[in-house]
Design an enzyme around this catalytic site. Structure first.
Site, PDB file in Angstrom:
ATOM      1  N   HIS A   1     -15.098 -14.191  17.525  1.00  7.49           N
ATOM      2  CA  HIS A   1     -14.330 -13.591  16.433  1.00  7.49           C
ATOM      3  C   HIS A   1     -13.353 -14.576  15.815  1.00  7.49           C
ATOM      4  CE1 HIS A   1     -11.007 -11.323  14.560  1.00  7.49           C
ATOM      5  NE2 HIS A   1     -11.904 -10.382  14.310  1.00  7.49           N
TER       6      HIS A   1
ATOM      7  N   GLU B   1       2.249   5.868  -0.781  1.00  2.00           N
ATOM      8  CA  GLU B   1       3.089   4.780  -1.277  1.00  2.00           C
ATOM      9  C   GLU B   1       2.431   3.411  -1.090  1.00  2.00           C
ATOM     10  OE1 GLU B   1       5.727   8.205  -0.062  1.00  2.00           O
ATOM     11  OE2 GLU B   1       4.150   7.046   0.932  1.00  2.00           O
TER      12      GLU B   1
END
Length: 694
Positions: A275, A425
């Site tokens: 990864h 938001e």
């Protein structure tokens, strides 16, 4: 769309991506090879066969947008940009993750040609893509025309995004993707790299969502269980997805691709070891053998390089669009000129021409207004001069007052220039970034200042990317009153001021508010935040001060031979003026400095700063916020009247008294400083001179 290459060539083209990623990460001894290796086949199908782009002109308006939301896999996009012919030579790939290279650790817009947005903070890339797709849909609704025999579609492109498990887990992806489904953003296509691995290992221990069902519930068209290493299956899924873009009520599409992270690595594929770390020399060699890749590091065989090169077909695609655009211009010259202006980011000449009279009219208003209302008053007169405005609010339109006279509510299938984002938001902030990055609109959006915490990382990304995005934050202090400490901002304004490149405005009255709006609209190299009051504030400034207000800080009031400076911002500037008057009655002369934007003031010349805030004069600063920020102006010997605790629930007037943010306290502070200064002067006099003697 290009001709599908033969399977062997397609495999080698994907392997070119894999090996460039492997070699660059290995050379840098840093990076994330797993995602580029796993998504290489998907990338080959999209970029080589479907993506509409021109490497010779990365800013062609009707290009498809591509977003690598899982930005840690940056070598994927760097390899694609190099291979297809962008100005990203092999020397830059060899310089991966090094100082001043164009191939940073995560893709950065404005640094690397062809990168549409800076990604890395997971979830924000897919949210930017939602904003881009929204901008495309709005512009198409606004500018495309249908004649009896000809369709003039000058805005007609897709937004594609790659995302992984990390983006899916981040909460912002829920906010944005749910809204994308509601809005039917049918030209948004997302490829989910379902490899089951994150940094900590196999994700089934912490991520067991049924992702296809989740997106189906959002209103997306979902294509599940696609073999991400089978080009024919990927191609079929992509063709199905693109059909949604032409349906009357099409949906955004999620293509769920099962992949193996690190595909091609014989010992590390399918594990978290691939990864975020280099494979190591032995595994690199083993990978070469596994893939049958015989070329040395950073070399691409001629046949593969030629197959990847997209410069000619990209130029041809742009030429075809420009021919269509000229036909459009012939029929709709005004609309064509407006589209070009908007995409260039230029303001109407009328904005600069009419702004002085607009500001003069606003300055003439004598009533006391909350600056949130002053903001709406400014929008009412500025919006006709800025047709590219796209406003909104996170379910607080009636409190933020971000709507304006004549604004049209944007909906699922209807054009508008004001949107209800819902209680989202963070999503709103990152969607606005995507709108700005796409071009064609100047986005602004509102919420309460205390909820800027939810939006903060997207605000930071706007500053990092230098995007013209405007945040409207109302209810900016304890002045909001009874809602109490959860909603009363104490640390928010000071902390926002610390974000490099963000201009924070906290205006004191209607004229300062209007000037803040004008400066935010004019600014092309970064975002702005307007922090506005709920409580009414008196008029303090006049139209003769406009040029000074634009400098971020200026002398608002001046006594004869002042002994001290009172420095204030926002709603506390009126307290400073009250203290100024009270002290004058006692014979203590002061200067009042209003500082609506410290960020802008700090960019002024040293001479101007010293003129406004003379070093020789003791200074008292007052703001209903954490006091530490103001130490940079008042120094160790100055005084800051502020609040370093959380608030309380009570009427605003009572709270200001309770926390001692009053004109009386400012007066006390000034008296103390003036007395100290006089005492120091006395101590500095030679012994034979008596103060007051001749």
């Amino acid at each position: 769309m290009t001709t599908t290459p033969n399977p062997e060539l397609a495999r080698q083209m994907a392997n070119a991506i894999r090996m460039l990623a492997v070699d660059a990460v290995e050379k840098a001894k840093s990076g994330h090879p797993g995602a580029p290796m796993g998504m290489a086949d998907i990338a080959e199908v999209l970029w080589n066969r479907h993506l509409k782009h021109n490497p010779g002109n990365p800013h062609w308006p009707d290009r498809d947008r591509f977003v690598l939301s899982n930005g840690h896999g940056s070598m994927l996009i760097y390899a694609l940009l190099h291979l297809t012919g962008y100005d990203l030579p092999m020397s830059e790939l060899k310089n991966f993750r090094q100082l001043h290279s164009k191939t940073a650790g995560h893709p950065e817009v404005g640094i690397t040609p062809g990168v549409e947005t800076t990604t890395g903070p997971l979830g924000q890339g897919i949210t930017n893509a939602v904003g881009m797709a929204l901008a495309e849909k709005l512009l198409a609704q606004e500018f495309n025309r249908e004649d009896e025999t000809v369709s003039h579609h000058i805005v007609d492109h897709f937004t594609y995004a790659f995302l992984g498990d990390g983006c899916m887990m981040e909460g912002i992806s829920h906010e944005a993707c749910a809204l994308a489904g509601t809005l039917r953003l049918s030209k948004l296509v997302a490829f989910y790299d379902d490899n089951g691995i994150s940094i900590d290992g196999h994700v089934e221990g912490w991520f067991t969502d049924d992702t296809p069902k989740r997106f189906d519930a959002y209103g997306w068209h979902v294509i599940p269980n696609v073999d991400g290493h089978n080009p024919a299956a990927i191609e079929a899924a992509l063709l199905e997805a693109k059909k949604q873009g032409v349906l009357p009520h099409g949906k955004p599409t999620l293509i769920c691709c099962k992949t193996v992270i690190g595909m091609g690595s014989p010992n590390k594929a399918g594990t978290h070891d691939v990864h975020g770390a280099a494979l190591g020399a032995a595994e690199v060699q083993a990978t070469r053998e596994q893939l049958g890749w015989t070329a040395p590091p950073f070399e691409i065989p001629a046949e593969i390089a030629s197959a990847w090169n997209a410069t000619e077909r990209g130029a041809a695609a742009e030429r075809a669009w420009r021919e269509r655009f000229e036909a459009y211009r012939a029929q709709y010259p005004l609309e064509a000129a407006e589209f070009e202006r908007r995409m260039a980011g230029d303001l109407l000449p009328a904005f600069a021409d009419k702004l002085p009279e607009v500001l003069e009219a606003i300055a003439a208003k004598t009533d006391a207004f909350a600056t949130r209302k002053s903001s709406q008053n400014a929008l009412d007169v500025l919006a006709p001069l800025v047709p590219e405005f796209f406003g909104g609010s996170a379910d607080l339109t009636g409190s933020n007052l971000t709507n304006f006279k004549g604004c049209v509510k944007a909906g699922r299938d209807a054009w508008g220039n004001h949107m209800s984002y819902g209680v989202r938001e963070f999503g709103m902030a990152a969607i606005m970034n995507g709108i700005a990055l796409h071009g064609g609109y100047i986005p602004y959006g509102g919420t309460f200042l205390t909820f800027s915490d939810y939006s903060r990382n997207a605000i930071r990304m706007a500053a990092l990317m230098k995007q013209r995005v405007i945040h409207v934050f109302t209810h900016d202090s304890i002045g909001l009153g009874e809602d109490g400490p959860t909603h009363q901002s104490v640390e928010h304004v000071p902390s926002l001021r610390l974000i490099p490149g963000l201009d924070v405005w906290r205006p004191a009255d209607g004229l300062e508010t209007a000037v803040a709006w004008a400066c935010a609209i004019e600014r092309r190299d970064g975002p702005s935040a307007l922090c506005l009051s709920r409580q009414n504030l008196p008029r303090l400034s006049d139209v003769s001060m406009v040029a000074k207000i634009r400098k971020g800080g200026y002398v608002l009031a001046e006594g004869k031979h002042p002994k001290a400076v009172i420095l204030a911002t926002g709603s506390e500037t009126s307290l400073a003026m009250e203290a100024h008057a009270a002290l004058a009655a006692e014979g203590i002369s002061t200067r009042v400095v209003s500082m609506p934007s410290s960020n802008v003031f700090d960019r002024q010349s040293e001479a101007y700063q010293d003129m406004v805030l003379p070093l020789a004069l003791p200074t008292v600063a007052v703001e209903a916020a954490h006091p530490d920020f103001w130490r940079k102006y008042v120094g160790r010997t100055g005084v800051v009247v502020g609040i370093a605790t959380f608030g309380e629930s009570a009427p605003a007037k009572d709270l200001y008294q309770h926390f001692g943010i009053t004109s009386a306290r400012v007066c006390d502070a000034v008296r103390t400083l003036v007395h100290r200064a006089a005492h120091r002067r006395e101590e500095a006099l030679p012994e034979h001179i008596v103060p007051g003697s001749h």
